[in-house]
Structure formats: structure tokens, C-alpha cells
Scaffold this motif. Structure first.
Motif: not given
Length: 285
Positions: A174, A176, A190, A196-198
Motif C-alpha cells: 500500500s 501510505t 493507505w 489498499r495494496n495497489s
């Protein structure tokens, strides 16, 4: 020789997560991104504060609301030892997503980005690896076809070459924003525009290899010399980078781009490190 294709799927439902219920909505706040890929963009988020009288205390509730899903296609080719050669090749195309799956050993205070809007939590799993390719082989050639007791047999035969190659696409992480959540909770921090987790770490590729020479004295005794190299080409493997993409400017709604975002912070792991070479001798009886 065997060639196969298979599908692997896994569903997770009602997985645990943690909500801090000592928050109430107090309004909304606007943020403007300055510099970087989101330069000039704005976002409006609900703003939360502590329940009156709660002070800084948390009231954590464990809820079973997280969902996860894993889907993969696996292609595999395998040749058993024939004429001194065996190999195995596999390729996995997969996708793993979840709504902020929590693998914490102990209770956390608050996990969601927004306790009243869980849409912010959906995204790739932290261990999501889209592409994975592994190839390995064992080659034990017979160069000399003459007498087993001749010098040619001792010198030219008994060699074994065993390489293995790994390729993995980069893991998700992510991007942040400094501090806790922009909405005033203590959940995820994030970038809400990206989700998230892009982001992805660089892909990983690695060669290991072994070469050995075996001297067979008779049916029950043999001496083998081995040399093994890990990360043969001494490639730098990146496992972590600076994930802080934007910094908040004091108490204002300005988010300034962090120029050190993406800089490498970790280049080894327990499995993949700098090149290492080791030698061994083994007597078999």
C-alpha cells in the motif's frame, strides 16, 4: 513426460477483524494532493472523533466480516529421468483478493480504514503473486561409452548438473500517507485514491545451480564432490521500499508528495540473498 493443467480455488468467509467502536462521525474533511501522481486531485472523507467521555480509550469489537478469494491456473510439465535428463517446469497465474484479511496473532485495536464504510478495505491480498514460474532440471550425461574401468570413464562420466530458476511477479503493498487514517481513526493509512495494496514491488528472478562429480569405486562405495551456488548471477532482489507516498502538512488539508517514495529499503530475505557458494564432499558406502 507429463503435461498437466489445473485450477485451484479457495474462498474465505466470515474471517475475523477488529473494529474500534469508540468513534462517532463529526463531519467531513477535504484533502488536496500536491506533487506526485495525484497532483491537484482532492478527496473528501468523513471525519471521526472519540465518543464523548471515552477519552483515548478504545472499545474493540471482534467481527467475522472479512472475505477472501484465491483463483489460480497451474500449468506443469515434467519429464522423469530418461537418458540422463529430467526436468520440471511449472507456471502459475493467480489472483488473491480480500477485504483486509487480518492474520494478527493478538487482538488489534482497529483494522478497517473506515469503521462505517468497508469498501476502502477491498484490494489484492498482501501475498498476491500474479505470475510464478519455476524450472528445474537434473542432467547426468554419459560422455564416455567405453569400459567402466578406463580412465575416460572416471574423468568424463559421473558429472551431474542441476540448475533451478525462479521468477515471481512483485508482491503488493500500500502507498501510505504519514500518520494514522485521514479520517481520524486509528485504522489503515493507505492512499484512499489508490486503494489498499495497489502498488507492486519489482519482480524477482533467481538462478541456483549445483555441479557434482561422483567417483564410483565399486557397487557399495563412491566419493562425490559438490559445488553449489545460490543467486548465481548475484542479482539484487528488492523486498521492501519506502511506502510513504504523501506527508500531511501539519493540521491542514494539504498532502505533499514524498520524494523518497519507492526508494529501496530492503534487498534480502531468508530465501533470496546475495550470491553464496559452498563446497562439499560426500563418501557413500
Amino acid at each position: 513426460t507429463v503435461i498437466s493443467a489445473s485450477y485451484i480455488g479457495s474462498l474465505g468467509r466470515q474471517l475475523p477483524t477488529f473494529f474500534d467502536l469508540n468513534f462517532v462521525r463529526t463531519g467531513q474533511t477535504n484533502y488536496t494532493f500536491v506533487g506526485g501522481p495525484q497532483d491537484g486531485q482532492t478527496i473528501t472523507l468523513p471525519l471521526y472523533g472519540r465518543v464523548p467521555g471515552a477519552g483515548t480509550q478504545s472499545l474493540t469489537s471482534i467481527k467475522s466480516s472479512v472475505r477472501s478469494q484465491y483463483d489460480a491456473l497451474v500449468f506443469k510439465g515434467e519429464r522423469r529421468m530418461t537418458n540422463g535428463l529430467q526436468f520440471q517446469v511449472s507456471y502459475t497465474l493467480s489472483k488473491s483478493t480480500d477485504t483486509n484479511q487480518n492474520s494478527a496473532t493478538f487482538t488489534q485495536t482497529n483494522s478497517p480504514y473506515d469503521i462505517f464504510d468497508t469498501s476502502f478495505d477491498a484490494g489484492p491480498s498482501s501475498f498476491d503473486t500474479r505470475h510464478r514460474f519455476v524450472a528445474s532440471a537434473v542432467w547426468a550425461p554419459t560422455f564416455y561409452k567405453g569400459s567402466k574401468s578406463s580412465i575416460g570413464n572416471y574423468i568424463l562420466n559421473g558429472w551431474t548438473f542441476s540448475p533451478i530458476f525462479n521468477y515471481f511477479s512483485g508482491r503488493a503493498f500500500s502507498a501510505t500517507i504519514s500518520g494514522t487514517s485521514l479520517n481520524g481513526t486509528n485504522g489503515g493509512n493507505w492512499n484512499p485514491i489508490l486503494g489498499r495494496n495497489s502498488e507492486r514491488l519489482p519482480s524477482l528472478s533467481n538462478w541456483d545451480a549445483r555441479i557434482s562429480k561422483r567417483f564410483k569405486f565399486n557397487e557399495t562405495m563412491a566419493l562425490e564432490f559438490l559445488a553449489e551456488a545460490f543467486n548465481v548471477v548475484n542479482k539484487t532482489h528488492i523486498f521492501s521500499t519506502n511506502s510513504t507516498q504523501y506527508n500531511r502538512s501539519g493540521t491542514t488539508g494539504t498532502l505533499n508528495y514524498n520524494t523518497s517514495y519507492g526508494q529501496v529499503t530492503g534487498t534480502d530475505s531468508t530465501l533470496f540473498r546475495e550470491r553464496q557458494v559452498q563446497f562439499a564432499a560426500r563418501f557413500q558406502f
